[in-house]
Scaffold this active site. Sequence first.
Site, PDB file in Angstrom:
ATOM      1  N   LEU A  76       1.172  -2.165  12.838  1.00 49.79           N
ATOM      2  CA  LEU A  76       0.568  -3.132  13.756  1.00 49.79           C
ATOM      3  C   LEU A  76       0.657  -2.758  15.224  1.00 49.79           C
ATOM      4  CD1 LEU A  76       1.521  -6.502  12.038  1.00 49.79           C
ATOM      5  CD2 LEU A  76      -0.510  -5.071  11.740  1.00 49.79           C
TER       6      LEU A  76
ATOM      7  N   ASP B  72      -9.469   0.813  15.380  1.00 55.58           N
ATOM      8  CA  ASP B  72     -10.543   0.657  14.382  1.00 55.58           C
ATOM      9  C   ASP B  72     -11.861   1.293  14.801  1.00 55.58           C
ATOM     10  OD1 ASP B  72      -9.293  -2.689  14.130  1.00 55.58           O
ATOM     11  OD2 ASP B  72      -8.653  -0.890  13.057  1.00 55.58           O
TER      12      ASP B  72
ATOM     13  N   ASN C 145       0.838  -1.203   0.000  1.00 56.63           N
ATOM     14  CA  ASN C 145       0.000   0.000   0.000  1.00 56.63           C
ATOM     15  C   ASN C 145       0.872   1.252   0.000  1.00 56.63           C
ATOM     16  OD1 ASN C 145      -3.092  -0.413   0.285  1.00 56.63           O
ATOM     17  ND2 ASN C 145      -2.191  -2.021   1.527  1.00 56.63           N
TER      18      ASN C 145
ATOM     19  N   HIS D 132      -8.332  -0.632   6.883  1.00 53.52           N
ATOM     20  CA  HIS D 132      -8.585  -1.915   7.534  1.00 53.52           C
ATOM     21  C   HIS D 132      -9.138  -2.867   6.476  1.00 53.52           C
ATOM     22  CE1 HIS D 132      -9.320  -4.675  10.828  1.00 53.52           C
ATOM     23  NE2 HIS D 132     -10.543  -4.869  10.364  1.00 53.52           N
TER      24      HIS D 132
ATOM     25  N   GLU E  14      -7.784  -2.073  -1.852  1.00 57.92           N
ATOM     26  CA  GLU E  14      -6.857  -1.218  -1.108  1.00 57.92           C
ATOM     27  C   GLU E  14      -5.985  -0.390  -2.058  1.00 57.92           C
ATOM     28  OE1 GLU E  14      -4.661  -4.014   1.293  1.00 57.92           O
ATOM     29  OE2 GLU E  14      -6.097  -3.818   2.922  1.00 57.92           O
TER      30      GLU E  14
HETATM   31  N1  LIG Z   1      -4.785   4.358  17.931  1.00 54.97           N
HETATM   32  C1  LIG Z   1      -4.904   3.538  16.873  1.00 54.97           C
HETATM   33  N2  LIG Z   1      -3.813   2.873  16.431  1.00 54.97           N
HETATM   34  C2  LIG Z   1      -3.917   2.040  15.355  1.00 54.97           C
HETATM   35  C3  LIG Z   1      -5.162   1.847  14.706  1.00 54.97           C
HETATM   36  C4  LIG Z   1      -6.303   2.568  15.200  1.00 54.97           C
HETATM   37  O1  LIG Z   1      -7.430   2.468  14.650  1.00 54.97           O
HETATM   38  N3  LIG Z   1      -6.121   3.389  16.275  1.00 54.97           N
HETATM   39  N4  LIG Z   1      -5.273   0.955  13.629  1.00 54.97           N
HETATM   40  C5  LIG Z   1      -4.196  -0.044  13.560  1.00 54.97           C
HETATM   41  C6  LIG Z   1      -4.291  -0.943  12.366  1.00 54.97           C
HETATM   42  N5  LIG Z   1      -5.097  -2.131  12.736  1.00 54.97           N
HETATM   43  C7  LIG Z   1      -6.261  -2.326  12.077  1.00 54.97           C
HETATM   44  O2  LIG Z   1      -6.625  -1.659  11.097  1.00 54.97           O
HETATM   45  C8  LIG Z   1      -4.639  -3.016  13.742  1.00 54.97           C
HETATM   46  C9  LIG Z   1      -3.286  -3.363  13.769  1.00 54.97           C
HETATM   47  C10 LIG Z   1      -2.826  -4.240  14.758  1.00 54.97           C
HETATM   48  C11 LIG Z   1      -3.696  -4.750  15.725  1.00 54.97           C
HETATM   49  C12 LIG Z   1      -3.170  -5.648  16.793  1.00 54.97           C
HETATM   50  O3  LIG Z   1      -3.905  -6.389  17.414  1.00 54.97           O
HETATM   51  N6  LIG Z   1      -1.836  -5.579  17.053  1.00 54.97           N
HETATM   52  C13 LIG Z   1      -1.209  -6.442  18.066  1.00 54.97           C
HETATM   53  C14 LIG Z   1       0.323  -6.375  17.942  1.00 54.97           C
HETATM   54  C15 LIG Z   1       0.779  -7.059  16.655  1.00 54.97           C
HETATM   55  C16 LIG Z   1       2.307  -7.018  16.495  1.00 54.97           C
HETATM   56  O4  LIG Z   1       2.972  -6.261  17.248  1.00 54.97           O
HETATM   57  O5  LIG Z   1       2.818  -7.755  15.609  1.00 54.97           O
HETATM   58  C17 LIG Z   1      -1.583  -5.978  19.466  1.00 54.97           C
HETATM   59  O6  LIG Z   1      -1.924  -4.800  19.678  1.00 54.97           O
HETATM   60  O7  LIG Z   1      -1.475  -6.848  20.363  1.00 54.97           O
HETATM   61  C18 LIG Z   1      -5.039  -4.430  15.675  1.00 54.97           C
HETATM   62  C19 LIG Z   1      -5.524  -3.569  14.677  1.00 54.97           C
HETATM   63  C20 LIG Z   1      -2.847   0.598  13.677  1.00 54.97           C
HETATM   64  N7  LIG Z   1      -2.801   1.402  14.895  1.00 54.97           N
HETATM   65  N1  LIG Z   2      -5.743  -4.121  10.854  1.00 54.85           N
HETATM   66  C1  LIG Z   2      -4.678  -3.579  10.085  1.00 54.85           C
HETATM   67  C2  LIG Z   2      -4.419  -4.431   8.870  1.00 54.85           C
HETATM   68  O1  LIG Z   2      -4.694  -5.627   8.885  1.00 54.85           O
HETATM   69  N2  LIG Z   2      -3.873  -3.815   7.838  1.00 54.85           N
HETATM   70  C3  LIG Z   2      -3.618  -4.528   6.624  1.00 54.85           C
HETATM   71  O2  LIG Z   2      -2.241  -4.873   6.543  1.00 54.85           O
HETATM   72  C4  LIG Z   2      -1.949  -5.063   5.155  1.00 54.85           C
HETATM   73  C5  LIG Z   2      -0.659  -4.372   4.848  1.00 54.85           C
HETATM   74  O3  LIG Z   2      -0.222  -4.780   3.579  1.00 54.85           O
HETATM   75  P1  LIG Z   2       1.018  -4.017   2.882  1.00 54.85           P
HETATM   76  O4  LIG Z   2       2.154  -4.045   3.898  1.00 54.85           O
HETATM   77  O5  LIG Z   2       1.308  -4.844   1.664  1.00 54.85           O
HETATM   78  O6  LIG Z   2       0.577  -2.623   2.564  1.00 54.85           O
HETATM   79  C6  LIG Z   2      -3.121  -4.479   4.353  1.00 54.85           C
HETATM   80  O7  LIG Z   2      -3.946  -5.527   3.869  1.00 54.85           O
HETATM   81  C7  LIG Z   2      -3.878  -3.688   5.395  1.00 54.85           C
HETATM   82  O8  LIG Z   2      -5.285  -3.605   5.147  1.00 54.85           O
END
Ligand SMILES: Nc1nc2c(c(=O)[nH]1)N[C@@H](CN(C=O)c1ccc(C(=O)N[C@@H](CCC(=O)O)C(=O)O)cc1)CN2
Ligand SMILES: NCC(=O)N[C@@H]1O[C@H](COP(=O)([O-])[O-])[C@@H](O)[C@H]1O
Length: 193
Positions: free
Chosen positions: A85, A145, A14, A104, A174
């Site tokens: 993440l 989210d 992305n 997402h 995406e």
């Molecule tokens: N304050 C916010 N921070 C982030 C958001 C958000 O909406 N508000 N979105 C995320 C992206 N995301 C979903 O779209 C998402 C990414 C990761 C997780 C998650 O469970 N992460 C794990 C850790 C994973 C790792 O370190 O490898 C965790 O928190 O235990 C949930 C949703 C980006 N930041």
């Molecule tokens: N909840 C957050 C989440 O799952 N995000 C997802 O991680 C991928 C990143 O791909 P990329 O590194 O190839 O852009 C994408 O599919 C994005 O929607």
Amino acid sequence: MKNIAIFASGAGSNAQKIIDHFSDSTIARVTLILCNKPDAGIFRIAEKENIPAILIEKDPFFRGDDYVQLLQREQIDLVVLAGFLWKVPANLVQAFANRIINIHPALLPKYGGKGMYGHFVHEAVINAGDAESGITIHYVNEKYDDGATILQERCTIVPGDTPETLAKKVQVLEHTWYPVIVERLLTNEAVSH
Ligand SMILES: Nc1nc2c(c(=O)[nH]1)N[C@@H](CN(C=O)c1ccc(C(=O)N[C@@H](CCC(=O)O)C(=O)O)cc1)CN2
Ligand SMILES: NCC(=O)N[C@@H]1O[C@H](COP(=O)([O-])[O-])[C@@H](O)[C@H]1O
């Protein structure tokens, strides 16, 4: 010319699409990439594209203002999360209120929250037997989210679809829409189509 910072943790497809979209633009450019995983593919993209890339350190990210000050010093106008993440901490969310967006790979509010990222999302959608999935581009607030939705786009799920085939359908959405929405936000254009 607006400045975009991209936060990522993975391959960066992305991020690459957004970089390509603005490659010869007078509207904006990607001026900074930040990543929390030292071996992530996004660092190779940054090197290829000659964009400064920073490895995020956990304690300063969650405990201090270093990264807020960095983004302000770099005059970042929009923070784009692209497969990042970690949860963005409250101080950064507040310092860049309504200027941090995320994509997402599902139709929020379903399949969101802690643990719902990447393959886990598509697996949950397939296991639930849903007839459709898609993407949600939304503003980032202090919860996972939970921010206001900017755009949702849908794809159908057909018998035989797997998490892997669904991921491919979602990735097309995406790559099609994220760069477009970033541009519309930076030019104050209406974002719904
Ligand atoms: N304050 C916010 N921070 C982030 C958001 C958000 O909406 N508000 N979105 C995320 C992206 N995301 C979903 O779209 C998402 C990414 C990761 C997780 C998650 O469970 N992460 C794990 C850790 C994973 C790792 O370190 O490898 C965790 O928190 O235990 C949930 C949703 C980006 N930041
Ligand atoms: N909840 C957050 C989440 O799952 N995000 C997802 O991680 C991928 C990143 O791909 P990329 O590194 O190839 O852009 C994408 O599919 C994005 O929607």
